[in-house]
Design a protein around this motif. Structure first.
Motif, PDB file in Angstrom:
ATOM      1  N   LEU A   1       0.821  -1.213   0.000  1.00 29.94           N
ATOM      2  CA  LEU A   1       0.000   0.000   0.000  1.00 29.94           C
ATOM      3  C   LEU A   1       0.853   1.261   0.000  1.00 29.94           C
ATOM      4  O   LEU A   1       0.592   2.209  -0.755  1.00 29.94           O
ATOM      5  N   GLN A   2       1.878   1.279   0.836  1.00 29.50           N
ATOM      6  CA  GLN A   2       2.725   2.475   0.929  1.00 29.50           C
ATOM      7  C   GLN A   2       3.492   2.728  -0.366  1.00 29.50           C
ATOM      8  O   GLN A   2       3.519   3.856  -0.883  1.00 29.50           O
ATOM      9  N   LYS A   3       4.107   1.680  -0.912  1.00 27.00           N
ATOM     10  CA  LYS A   3       4.898   1.857  -2.133  1.00 27.00           C
ATOM     11  C   LYS A   3       4.015   2.181  -3.328  1.00 27.00           C
ATOM     12  O   LYS A   3       4.419   2.956  -4.215  1.00 27.00           O
ATOM     13  N   THR A   4       2.815   1.616  -3.339  1.00 25.59           N
ATOM     14  CA  THR A   4       1.891   1.936  -4.433  1.00 25.59           C
ATOM     15  C   THR A   4       1.476   3.398  -4.367  1.00 25.59           C
ATOM     16  O   THR A   4       1.428   4.093  -5.407  1.00 25.59           O
ATOM     17  N   ALA A   5       1.180   3.897  -3.178  1.00 29.18           N
ATOM     18  CA  ALA A   5       0.819   5.314  -3.032  1.00 29.18           C
ATOM     19  C   ALA A   5       1.983   6.215  -3.433  1.00 29.18           C
ATOM     20  O   ALA A   5       1.785   7.271  -4.070  1.00 29.18           O
ATOM     21  N   ILE A   6       3.197   5.812  -3.105  1.00 29.87           N
ATOM     22  CA  ILE A   6       4.381   6.586  -3.511  1.00 29.87           C
ATOM     23  C   ILE A   6       4.517   6.584  -5.034  1.00 29.87           C
ATOM     24  O   ILE A   6       4.799   7.624  -5.654  1.00 29.87           O
ATOM     25  N   ALA A   7       4.306   5.419  -5.641  1.00 29.79           N
ATOM     26  CA  ALA A   7       4.385   5.329  -7.106  1.00 29.79           C
ATOM     27  C   ALA A   7       3.331   6.207  -7.758  1.00 29.79           C
ATOM     28  O   ALA A   7       3.602   6.891  -8.764  1.00 29.79           O
ATOM     29  N   VAL A   8       2.127   6.210  -7.202  1.00 28.61           N
ATOM     30  CA  VAL A   8       1.051   7.055  -7.750  1.00 28.61           C
ATOM     31  C   VAL A   8       1.441   8.524  -7.675  1.00 28.61           C
ATOM     32  O   VAL A   8       1.239   9.298  -8.625  1.00 28.61           O
ATOM     33  N   THR A   9       2.019   8.941  -6.563  1.00 34.80           N
ATOM     34  CA  THR A   9       2.447  10.335  -6.405  1.00 34.80           C
ATOM     35  C   THR A   9       3.494  10.697  -7.455  1.00 34.80           C
ATOM     36  O   THR A   9       3.427  11.770  -8.074  1.00 34.80           O
ATOM     37  N   ARG A  10       4.467   9.820  -7.668  1.00 39.84           N
ATOM     38  CA  ARG A  10       5.527  10.112  -8.642  1.00 39.84           C
ATOM     39  C   ARG A  10       4.992  10.108 -10.071  1.00 39.84           C
ATOM     40  O   ARG A  10       5.436  10.905 -10.903  1.00 39.84           O
ATOM     41  N   LEU A  11       4.052   9.233 -10.354  1.00 41.69           N
ATOM     42  CA  LEU A  11       3.485   9.181 -11.706  1.00 41.69           C
ATOM     43  C   LEU A  11       2.667  10.431 -12.014  1.00 41.69           C
ATOM     44  O   LEU A  11       2.475  10.782 -13.196  1.00 41.69           O
ATOM     45  N   CYS A  12       2.175  11.093 -10.983  1.00 37.53           N
ATOM     46  CA  CYS A  12       1.336  12.279 -11.188  1.00 37.53           C
ATOM     47  C   CYS A  12       2.149  13.512 -11.556  1.00 37.53           C
ATOM     48  O   CYS A  12       1.594  14.633 -11.571  1.00 37.53           O
ATOM     49  N   ARG A  13       3.425  13.352 -11.826  1.00 41.88           N
ATOM     50  CA  ARG A  13       4.181  14.485 -12.381  1.00 41.88           C
ATOM     51  C   ARG A  13       3.586  14.891 -13.725  1.00 41.88           C
ATOM     52  O   ARG A  13       3.664  16.048 -14.127  1.00 41.88           O
ATOM     53  N   ALA A  14       3.001  13.938 -14.432  1.00 43.13           N
ATOM     54  CA  ALA A  14       2.338  14.213 -15.709  1.00 43.13           C
ATOM     55  C   ALA A  14       0.834  14.376 -15.469  1.00 43.13           C
ATOM     56  O   ALA A  14       0.197  13.483 -14.895  1.00 43.13           O
ATOM     57  N   PRO A  15       0.243  15.503 -15.859  1.00 38.43           N
ATOM     58  CA  PRO A  15      -1.195  15.734 -15.615  1.00 38.43           C
ATOM     59  C   PRO A  15      -2.093  14.653 -16.203  1.00 38.43           C
ATOM     60  O   PRO A  15      -3.131  14.330 -15.611  1.00 38.43           O
ATOM     61  N   GLU A  16      -1.700  14.091 -17.369  1.00 36.75           N
ATOM     62  CA  GLU A  16      -2.557  13.067 -17.960  1.00 36.75           C
ATOM     63  C   GLU A  16      -2.629  11.813 -17.089  1.00 36.75           C
ATOM     64  O   GLU A  16      -3.661  11.119 -17.072  1.00 36.75           O
ATOM     65  N   ASN A  17      -1.558  11.548 -16.346  1.00 39.37           N
ATOM     66  CA  ASN A  17      -1.588  10.395 -15.447  1.00 39.37           C
ATOM     67  C   ASN A  17      -2.534  10.639 -14.277  1.00 39.37           C
ATOM     68  O   ASN A  17      -3.241   9.730 -13.821  1.00 39.37           O
ATOM     69  N   ALA A  18      -2.555  11.891 -13.779  1.00 40.93           N
ATOM     70  CA  ALA A  18      -3.499  12.226 -12.712  1.00 40.93           C
ATOM     71  C   ALA A  18      -4.940  12.055 -13.189  1.00 40.93           C
ATOM     72  O   ALA A  18      -5.803  11.563 -12.438  1.00 40.93           O
ATOM     73  N   SER A  19      -5.203  12.420 -14.425  1.00 38.01           N
ATOM     74  CA  SER A  19      -6.556  12.252 -14.979  1.00 38.01           C
ATOM     75  C   SER A  19      -6.918  10.769 -15.085  1.00 38.01           C
ATOM     76  O   SER A  19      -8.061  10.383 -14.807  1.00 38.01           O
ATOM     77  N   ILE A  20      -5.942   9.940 -15.489  1.00 34.29           N
ATOM     78  CA  ILE A  20      -6.199   8.501 -15.594  1.00 34.29           C
ATOM     79  C   ILE A  20      -6.530   7.927 -14.220  1.00 34.29           C
ATOM     80  O   ILE A  20      -7.436   7.093 -14.075  1.00 34.29           O
ATOM     81  N   ILE A  21      -5.842   8.395 -13.204  1.00 36.97           N
ATOM     82  CA  ILE A  21      -6.097   7.916 -11.835  1.00 36.97           C
ATOM     83  C   ILE A  21      -7.505   8.296 -11.389  1.00 36.97           C
ATOM     84  O   ILE A  21      -8.221   7.490 -10.795  1.00 36.97           O
ATOM     85  N   VAL A  22      -7.924   9.521 -11.688  1.00 37.12           N
ATOM     86  CA  VAL A  22      -9.270   9.964 -11.317  1.00 37.12           C
ATOM     87  C   VAL A  22     -10.319   9.155 -12.070  1.00 37.12           C
ATOM     88  O   VAL A  22     -11.329   8.716 -11.493  1.00 37.12           O
ATOM     89  N   GLN A  23     -10.101   8.949 -13.370  1.00 37.42           N
ATOM     90  CA  GLN A  23     -11.058   8.211 -14.188  1.00 37.42           C
ATOM     91  C   GLN A  23     -11.213   6.763 -13.737  1.00 37.42           C
ATOM     92  O   GLN A  23     -12.287   6.172 -13.872  1.00 37.42           O
ATOM     93  N   ASN A  24     -10.140   6.176 -13.214  1.00 42.45           N
ATOM     94  CA  ASN A  24     -10.167   4.769 -12.784  1.00 42.45           C
ATOM     95  C   ASN A  24     -10.482   4.616 -11.293  1.00 42.45           C
ATOM     96  O   ASN A  24     -10.125   3.593 -10.690  1.00 42.45           O
ATOM     97  N   LYS A  25     -11.146   5.643 -10.722  1.00 38.97           N
ATOM     98  CA  LYS A  25     -11.616   5.585  -9.329  1.00 38.97           C
ATOM     99  C   LYS A  25     -10.474   5.426  -8.332  1.00 38.97           C
ATOM    100  O   LYS A  25     -10.618   4.755  -7.294  1.00 38.97           O
ATOM    101  N   GLY A  26      -9.329   6.059  -8.629  1.00 36.37           N
ATOM    102  CA  GLY A  26      -8.203   5.963  -7.716  1.00 36.37           C
ATOM    103  C   GLY A  26      -8.353   6.838  -6.487  1.00 36.37           C
ATOM    104  O   GLY A  26      -7.871   6.497  -5.400  1.00 36.37           O
ATOM    105  N   VAL A  27      -9.040   7.981  -6.645  1.00 31.08           N
ATOM    106  CA  VAL A  27      -9.188   8.908  -5.511  1.00 31.08           C
ATOM    107  C   VAL A  27      -9.980   8.278  -4.367  1.00 31.08           C
ATOM    108  O   VAL A  27      -9.561   8.370  -3.199  1.00 31.08           O
TER     109      VAL A  27
END
Length: 539
Positions: free
Chosen positions: A446-472
């Protein structure tokens, strides 16, 4: 009368006819039996015959060849293992007695001191007797240490006899403490020497024997000793066990022992002395050659991957300074990724990914190498084939993707190969069993996955993909639900950081949910305090 005689005559005729029929059937049976091949008849009868004496003799025979020369060496290795266990058992008893004596001195219980010290000297004599029984050809240095122990025991007894009655006066603890300290040093030395001598004998058996059966049997005892603790691993490394096992891996004539030799190396490579011995014998080069040689088969390459995972473990004190590692880094990563692709079992995939994950902590070059070989694509594809079903394998995958996310090129690769969706599925990880190992592994996932998600969100399109896939909602649940994150503060902080990163990229208006805003608007420390105290009761 005439009627009676006729009846008797008819009975005699019937009896004679019956006998003739039996004789005829017997003759036909004998005639048929002569037509059957004798070997075939023997095989038919063999199903109903047993010869207990012959069966006992056969079952008592050993399958291995050259029994006359192999069996004594196998027995000697087993005897050495039993002797080590016996000496360690007696040493443990003596250690407990030492602790009791020092506690009595600390509490000034002088009346019980003499009896406790007598027990120590008695156990010491039993230990020396055990050592003399186990080691037939006693080396001179061991004789000298045994004499030192007897001398210290005599001094201790003499001092205790001279103490006499205390008469209410407080005795000086310095002499008795000094005497016990010297005796303890001699005790530790003699135990270390005796164990080292027996371990050295086992290592020599592996080095000198030409029998694969004998070598495998001895290595199994060495592995068993290594599993008993770091001190035994230290002794095995000190007595040349690491070098001997690597030499065995280089001996093509003993190929059937290579897998077990590698397992032995992985077992004892948990102390710095083993790592130093590995460096001196060129162990990294040997492991790289094994991993790169596809013809060796999956089992042997997976054992080599297990050794790499062990010696690169972040828990090792000197794992960042292994000689020859940087020089072979590129070949190692390429070979380990190939092993991930070809892995036929979950265990092999776990060993390969564990080695890769640990390597990513060693040097920044490792992440560059992974990116050049499309590691994210390979790892995600393997996960889609259900090779990473266990929580421990998911822990390694999350580590690799989180560490690769520091590179922009890797971020794009992870996104293009559905790595974000894989990571979001890991945010729902729960321990399947109520064991400490699974719970700890789930927290790391859980911790490493959350860290990976944070690092991937450097790109705005990745943040949108996370929102679209119910990541929030998944991240919010980890923040709000203590049980979901196994009450882990590390998971909470990582999840809060991921939510704030997503909000900063796509705007807070896209996360216009009360639960989310309460986690984003306050400072990080305030949000942490709110979430960590949610289920506390204040009275």
């Amino acid at each position: 009368m005439e009627g009676i005689e006729n009846t008797q005559a008819s009975r005699r005729v019937k009896k004679w006819l019956t006998q003739q029929n039996l004789i005829l059937k017997l003759q036909m049976t004998i005639a048929n039996m002569t037509k059957i091949d004798s070997v075939q008849k023997w095989l038919q009868d063999l199903r109903f015959m047993t010869e207990p004496e012959c069966m006992s003799v056969l079952q008592g025979k050993s399958i291995s060849g050259n029994n006359t020369s192999v069996e004594p060496m196998v027995a000697a290795a087993k005897s050495n293992k039993d002797s080590i266990d016996a000496i360690r058992s007696r040493a443990a008893v003596i250690s407990v007695e030492f602790a009791k004596v020092f506690k009595k001195i600390e509490k000034e219980r002088w009346k019980h001191l003499k009896s406790a010290s007598v027990r120590i000297t008695s156990h010491m004599r039993s230990l020396l007797h055990e050592i003399n029984t186990c080691i037939h050809d006693m080396p001179p240095y061991l004789f000298e240490e045994e004499a030192a122990i007897m001398e210290e025991c005599a001094k201790l007894s003499q001092y205790l006899e001279s103490m006499g009655e205390t008469n209410g006066h407080k005795l000086s603890t310095t002499p008795i403490v000094n005497s016990l300290t010297e005796l303890g040093k001699s005790f530790s030395t003699v135990v270390d020497m005796a164990l080292g001598y027996l371990v050295q004998s086992m290592v020599q058996t592996v080095d000198e024997s030409n029998s694969a059966y004998c070598v495998q049997s001895t290595i199994s005892h060495i592995i068993s000793l290594g599993l008993e603790g770091e001190h035994m691993c230290y002794l095995i490394a000190r007595e040349g066990g690491v070098k001997t096992l690597f030499d065995l891996c280089r001996d093509d004539s003993m190929s059937q022992t290579h897998c077990q030799a590698l397992r032995g190396i992985a077992t004892i490579s948990c102390v710095s002395e083993s790592i130093s011995a590995l460096e001196k014998t060129g162990g990294v080069e040997c492991l790289t050659d094994i991993l790169c040689n596809i013809s060796l088969g999956e089992s042997m390459r997976s054992e080599a991957a297990g050794v790499i995972a062990q010696i690169t473990s972040p828990s090792m004190n000197h794992y960042q300074h292994i000689m020859g590692f940087i020089e072979n880094l590129d070949d190692l990563i390429r070979a380990l990724l190939n092993l991930c692709v070809q892995a036929s079992t979950h265990e092999v995939f776990l060993l390969a990914t564990a080695a890769i994950a640990n390597i990513t902590f060693m040097d920044s070059m490792a992440v560059d190498c992974l990116s050049s070989y499309n590691a994210a694509k390979i790892i995600v594809a393997a996960c889609s084939m259900n090779k990473a079903e266990s929580v421990f394998a998911k822990d390694q995958v999350a580590t690799i993707l989180a560490n690769m996310s520091v590179l922009d090129a890797s971020v794009s690769e992870i996104k293009d190969n559905n790595g974000i969706q894989l990571l979001l599925s890991y945010l729902q990880q729960r321990p399947l069993q109520n064991s400490d190992a699974e719970i700890a592994a789930s927290e790391r996932v859980l911790q490493k996955t959350a860290i990976a998600v944070t690092r991937l969100c450097r790109a705005p399109e990745n943040a949108s993909i996370i929102v679209q896939n119910k990541g929030v909602p998944l991240l919010v649940n980890l923040c709000r639900n203590i049980k979901a994150r196994n009450n882990s503060d590390g998971v909470l902080i990582a999840s809060l950081a991921a939510l704030r990163k997503i909000s900063s990229l796509i705007g807070p208006e896209c996360l216009d949910v009360l639960d989310v805003q309460q986690l984003i608007k306050p400072t990080l420390i305030d949000s942490y305090l709110i979430c960590s105290q949610m289920e506390e009761s204040f009275v």
